[in-house]
Design a protein around this motif. Structure first.
Motif, PDB file in Angstrom:
ATOM      1  N   VAL A 277       9.192   3.170   8.247  1.00 21.28           N
ATOM      2  CA  VAL A 277       8.527   2.311   7.268  1.00 21.28           C
ATOM      3  C   VAL A 277       8.388   0.919   7.890  1.00 21.28           C
ATOM      4  O   VAL A 277       9.267   0.458   8.624  1.00 21.28           O
ATOM      5  N   SER A 279       6.308   0.147  10.247  1.00 18.00           N
ATOM      6  CA  SER A 279       5.895   0.166  11.672  1.00 18.00           C
ATOM      7  C   SER A 279       4.405  -0.119  11.820  1.00 18.00           C
ATOM      8  O   SER A 279       3.916  -0.316  12.923  1.00 18.00           O
ATOM      9  N   GLY A 280       3.666  -0.125  10.711  1.00 19.65           N
ATOM     10  CA  GLY A 280       2.243  -0.462  10.799  1.00 19.65           C
ATOM     11  C   GLY A 280       1.324   0.724  10.630  1.00 19.65           C
ATOM     12  O   GLY A 280       0.145   0.657  10.959  1.00 19.65           O
ATOM     13  N   SER A 282       0.084   2.141   7.894  1.00 24.56           N
ATOM     14  CA  SER A 282      -1.025   1.909   6.937  1.00 24.56           C
ATOM     15  C   SER A 282      -2.071   0.997   7.548  1.00 24.56           C
ATOM     16  O   SER A 282      -3.273   1.247   7.456  1.00 24.56           O
ATOM     17  N   GLN A 284      -2.707   0.395  10.797  1.00 23.92           N
ATOM     18  CA  GLN A 284      -3.449   1.043  11.893  1.00 23.92           C
ATOM     19  C   GLN A 284      -4.376   2.127  11.342  1.00 23.92           C
ATOM     20  O   GLN A 284      -5.486   2.301  11.831  1.00 23.92           O
ATOM     21  N   ARG A 401      -1.825  -4.759   2.111  1.00 23.30           N
ATOM     22  CA  ARG A 401      -0.517  -5.313   2.478  1.00 23.30           C
ATOM     23  C   ARG A 401      -0.701  -6.453   3.474  1.00 23.30           C
ATOM     24  O   ARG A 401      -1.492  -6.341   4.413  1.00 23.30           O
TER      25      ARG A 401
END
Ligand SMILES: Nc1ncnc2c1ncn2[C@@H]1O[C@H](COP(=O)(O)OP(=O)(O)OP(=O)(O)O)[C@@H](O)[C@H]1O
Ligand SMILES: Nc1nc2c(ncn2[C@@H]2O[C@H](COP(=O)(O)OP(=O)(O)O)[C@@H](O)[C@H]2O)c(=O)[nH]1
Length: 405
Positions: A277, A279-280, A282, A284, A401
């Protein structure tokens, strides 16, 4: 929309089957050979071609200035790949061939071969069973653009073209030390590649045409021709510096000829983003979806939409969300399947994140026939994740986000 106007639904298994079995490449290679060979009866030819299954045999061209090591590298590749080496000398030396006999006669008179005669020698040799089954390596052929175009019109298309390069001064100096074993045809060098056995050392001879003047003349001719040859081979040329040890040149050449070029086959990206969670995934996924026109499939979002729609699966999911316990994988997979089977995912491809989260879920997804063809693991240091999550803010309206500050 009634059934007559509904878009034709392509089952997801179709593109996946085509990719997994290289169907497009299979058909493309067979069609290429069919049009080149133009057999009397295409059916048995196609059956024999498909049974031969030799679409991935070596089809290599090695070009380069004199003394760059073409023959040395070609001989090493031939041994390593168990393929066939074709050079002007070997083609002219062929026995029981009237074409080769004509070529020898012509070469003795004029010290050169007409383009068409050389190309017909190549064609005659490539049609032989060993070249069909084990592929071929052209050493120093084509020498001119005219030969390159003639070879192409005969349907001989290399898959990999290697061009060796080195400064002229290095090559002129290097060629002076070239020696050949008259018994085996092996190539040596007085400084860089001297055989340990004295018996071989004693019988080595200096080949013709290695003097400074002769090498310089051949270099001039090579530079004039190579710039006109290379445009015949767009996208499949690899230039390797020959001013380094033979072994290094060889391994770069071997690595290149063992790569498979992207084919023209239609490709539907099925991308999977994994990672902890924060780590990017969404972010990417959104960027990939926008850049490549993929469908952004966020598992968590899907489950929330199912509940909001009060669908059958949404009602099955709700109790787990309310108790804040994990939703069973089989329910998640049903929701996922419903989405991934839709026309847009099948046609445009998808980028999935938030599922699978463990090996069992990955095996379940695979068993249901959903096989990603690109998987990325976003590996981020623990404190970076903590920093991101503490600063992460989500827009309640758009769901976007951002990092605070
Ligand atoms: N990378 C290298 N480093 C040092 N010597 C090399 C290298 N590659 C080849 N040689 C030596 O240079 C000489 C020429 O090599 P080779 O005959 O393979 O070149 P070529 O490009 O085929 O030349 P030509 O076009 O004249 O036939 C040989 O003596 C060989 O041992
Ligand atoms: N600095 C930085 N922040 C990022 C990067 N990728 C995502 N973020 C931010 O980190 C937070 C978590 O990203 P998100 O995509 O939600 O992670 P996910 O939980 O893996 O989906 C969000 O606030 C993003 O804006 C990145 O490459 N660098």
């Amino acid at each position: 929309m009634d059934a007559t106007t509904a878009p034709h639904r392509i089952p997801p298994e179709m593109p996946q089957y085509g990719e997994a079995n290289h169907v497009f490449e299979l058909m493309q290679n067979m069609l290429e050979q069919l049009l080149i060979q133009q057999p009397e009866d295409p059916i048995p030819f196609m059956i024999e071609h498909l049974q031969r299954d030799n679409d991935y045999v070596p089809k290599i061209v090695i070009l380069g200035p004199p003394a760059s090591g073409k023959t040395t590298i070609a001989m090493w590749l031939r041994k390593h790949l168990n393929s066939n080496l074709l050079s002007v000398e070997s083609l002219m030396a062929k026995e029981y061939s009237s074409l080769a006999a004509d070529a020898r006669t012509h070469y003795q008179k004029f010290q050169t071969l007409p383009d068409m005669l050389l190309v017909r020698l190549v064609q005659e040799r490539l049609r032989e069973e060993d070249c069909v089954r084990r592929g071929w390596i052209l050493d120093g052929i084509p020498e001119t653009r005219e030969q390159a175009l003639l070879i192409q019109t005969l349907g001989v298309s290399p898959r990999h073209v290697i061009v060796l390069s080195a400064p002229d001064a290095v090559l002129i100096e290097r060629n002076l030390g070239k020696r050949i074993d008259p018994q085996t045809g092996e190539i040596y060098h007085t400084i860089f590649d001297w055989p340990p056995e004295s018996e071989i050392q004693n019988r080595l001879i200096a080949p013709a045409g290695i003097s400074e003047g002769e090498t310089a003349r051949r270099l001039l001719e090579y530079h004039r021709n190579i710039v006109r040859i290379l445009p015949s081979y767009p996208k499949i040329v690899k230039v390797i510096t020959a001013d380094q040890p033979c072994v290094d040149v060889f391994y770069q050449a071997l690595t290149y000829v063992q790569t498979i070029h992207r084919s023209n086959a239609p490709f539907t990206p099925r991308v999977l983003l994994c990672g902890p969670v924060g780590s990017g995934k969404s972010l990417q996924a959104a960027l990939l979806a926008e850049k490549y026109g993929l469908v952004n499939v966020c598992c968590g979002q899907l489950l929330k939409e199912a509940m909001a729609d009060k669908s059958k699966y949404g009602e099955m999911i709700r109790p787990f969300f309310e108790k804040e316990t994990a939703v069973p994988s089989y329910i998640i997979m049903k929701v996922l399947r419903q989405r991934l089977d839709q026309q847009d995912c099948v046609e445009r491809g998808w980028v999935l994140h938030g599922f699978p989260r463990d090996r069992d879920q990955a095996c379940l997804m695979d068993s249901m026939g959903y096989k990603p063809n690109r998987v990325f693991f976003l590996n981020v240091p623990f404190d970076s994740i903590i920093e991101r999550l503490t600063l992460r803010r989500t827009d309640p309206v758009t769901g976007e986000r951002k990092i605070l500050g």
